[in-house]
Design an enzyme around this catalytic site. Structure first.
Site, PDB file in Angstrom:
ATOM      1  N   ASP A  24       0.836  -1.200   0.000  1.00 58.87           N
ATOM      2  CA  ASP A  24       0.000   0.000   0.000  1.00 58.87           C
ATOM      3  C   ASP A  24       0.875   1.256   0.000  1.00 58.87           C
ATOM      4  O   ASP A  24       2.060   1.199   0.356  1.00 58.87           O
ATOM      5  CB  ASP A  24      -0.861  -0.058   1.274  1.00 58.87           C
ATOM      6  CG  ASP A  24      -1.717   1.165   1.465  1.00 58.87           C
ATOM      7  OD1 ASP A  24      -2.253   1.690   0.482  1.00 58.87           O
ATOM      8  OD2 ASP A  24      -1.836   1.598   2.638  1.00 58.87           O
ATOM      9  N   ASP A  79      -0.381   5.019   1.058  1.00 58.59           N
ATOM     10  CA  ASP A  79      -0.660   5.951   2.162  1.00 58.59           C
ATOM     11  C   ASP A  79      -0.545   5.257   3.515  1.00 58.59           C
ATOM     12  O   ASP A  79      -1.209   4.254   3.766  1.00 58.59           O
ATOM     13  CB  ASP A  79      -2.074   6.528   2.022  1.00 58.59           C
ATOM     14  CG  ASP A  79      -2.237   7.239   0.689  1.00 58.59           C
ATOM     15  OD1 ASP A  79      -1.274   7.874   0.230  1.00 58.59           O
ATOM     16  OD2 ASP A  79      -3.328   7.126   0.106  1.00 58.59           O
ATOM     17  N   ASP A 125      -1.808  -0.514   6.091  1.00 59.14           N
ATOM     18  CA  ASP A 125      -2.099   0.028   7.422  1.00 59.14           C
ATOM     19  C   ASP A 125      -3.589   0.077   7.734  1.00 59.14           C
ATOM     20  O   ASP A 125      -3.965   0.359   8.876  1.00 59.14           O
ATOM     21  CB  ASP A 125      -1.519   1.442   7.544  1.00 59.14           C
ATOM     22  CG  ASP A 125      -2.148   2.380   6.552  1.00 59.14           C
ATOM     23  OD1 ASP A 125      -2.310   1.992   5.360  1.00 59.14           O
ATOM     24  OD2 ASP A 125      -2.509   3.508   6.936  1.00 59.14           O
TER      25      ASP A 125
END
Lengths: 184, 184
Positions: free
Chosen positions: B12, B14, B143
């Site tokens: 990922d 961000d 996250d």
């Protein structure tokens, strides 16, 4: 919908939803009028630039990298209605498209094209990837003759009928025949 | 590489490669100095805007939609070296990122960010999708506390350690611990 179970259907853009080759070769004819003799033959090749004299190939290929090229592609006849109809029938329709290596205009313009022609609902269903074998789905509707990548595909590659993929033995559709061929 | 088999590792952006929350809350502090009392608490929430007074939430959320927001995010410490090291070890590293619903700046700027910080090789390995459950891989390093979608995930969700995902029981890494935790 009919009694078929809902499918996850990945649909390619260039050559399936948008008339990439038409726009590309139209532009070639405008810029290089002395090359028009090659254009009909070029429609028969997945990489149409390969059918032109070697000294023009890079410039011809680069036309598709210019600002505005992707954004102004015309929808292929029947494509937009088919996408909406499949979604209305309960299928999970995802626009699955590979950007050019040079992403500058291609990537945002593909998003803008989907927003303009299909709306926000389908913008949120876009999958932008150069390796479609890593994307899961039941069907991948794509005009590319052979789809390879790092993954083991979990979809069936349904060939979208184009002059340059006539030799591919897969199930084959266009936007007039897809319901019958796919049993939808 | 070690004697582990090559993995397809989806990473990922961000909160994993780029410091989204840091940039976002720094901008909130500049624009709304009277709200600084909420900022530490906001770091504990996946949707940090929810920790601010209701009348500010939409404006705070919209900061990330502005031109330049994504392009100027700082890399998280150790992230770029880790991505290059994993690729050098023979793993198939894909940057797998979900754009905002409003794609205008987010989509091209995410591509520009990867080009700037990781180079063309990784631009070509990007997968831009709002539904990561349809992307195949062995591991997804993300996250986000819970990753849902239309597909049955084929990856293990490795949680990238952040203050807002401490309750998630999955295997957990940061860019200092990933080799040990993942056995790489």
């Amino acid at each position: 919908m009919t009694n078929t179970k809902p499918l996850t259907i990945l649909i390619d853009m260039d050559g399936v939803l948008c008339d990439y080759t038409g726009a590309h070769l139209r532009e070639v004819a405008i810029r290089y009028p002395h090359l028009t003799q090659y254009i009909e033959d070029a429609r028969l090749s997945w990489r149409s630039e390969e059918r032109f004299p070697a000294e023009y190939r890079d410039d011809i290929e680069a036309i598709a990298l210019e600002e505005g090229f992707f954004e102004h592609l015309e929808p292929i006849e029947g494509a937009l209605d088919a996408v909406r109809a499949l979604a209305n029938d309960g299928h999970d329709v995802r626009i699955c498209t590979a950007p050019k290596k040079i992403h500058t205009y291609c990537v945002p313009e593909k998003y803008n094209w989907v927003k303009k022609h299909l709306g926000q609902e389908f913008v949120e269903k876009m999958i932008m990837t150069r390796d479609k074998t890593l994307t899961q789905g039941d069907l991948l509707i794509d005009d590319k003759p052979e789809i390879t990548g790092a993954g083991i595909p979990r979809w069936e590659h349904i060939v979208f009928d184009q002059p340059y993929n006539k030799d591919v033995p897969n199930r084959r559709i266009d936007w007039g025949t897809y319901r019958e061929v796919l049993g939808l």
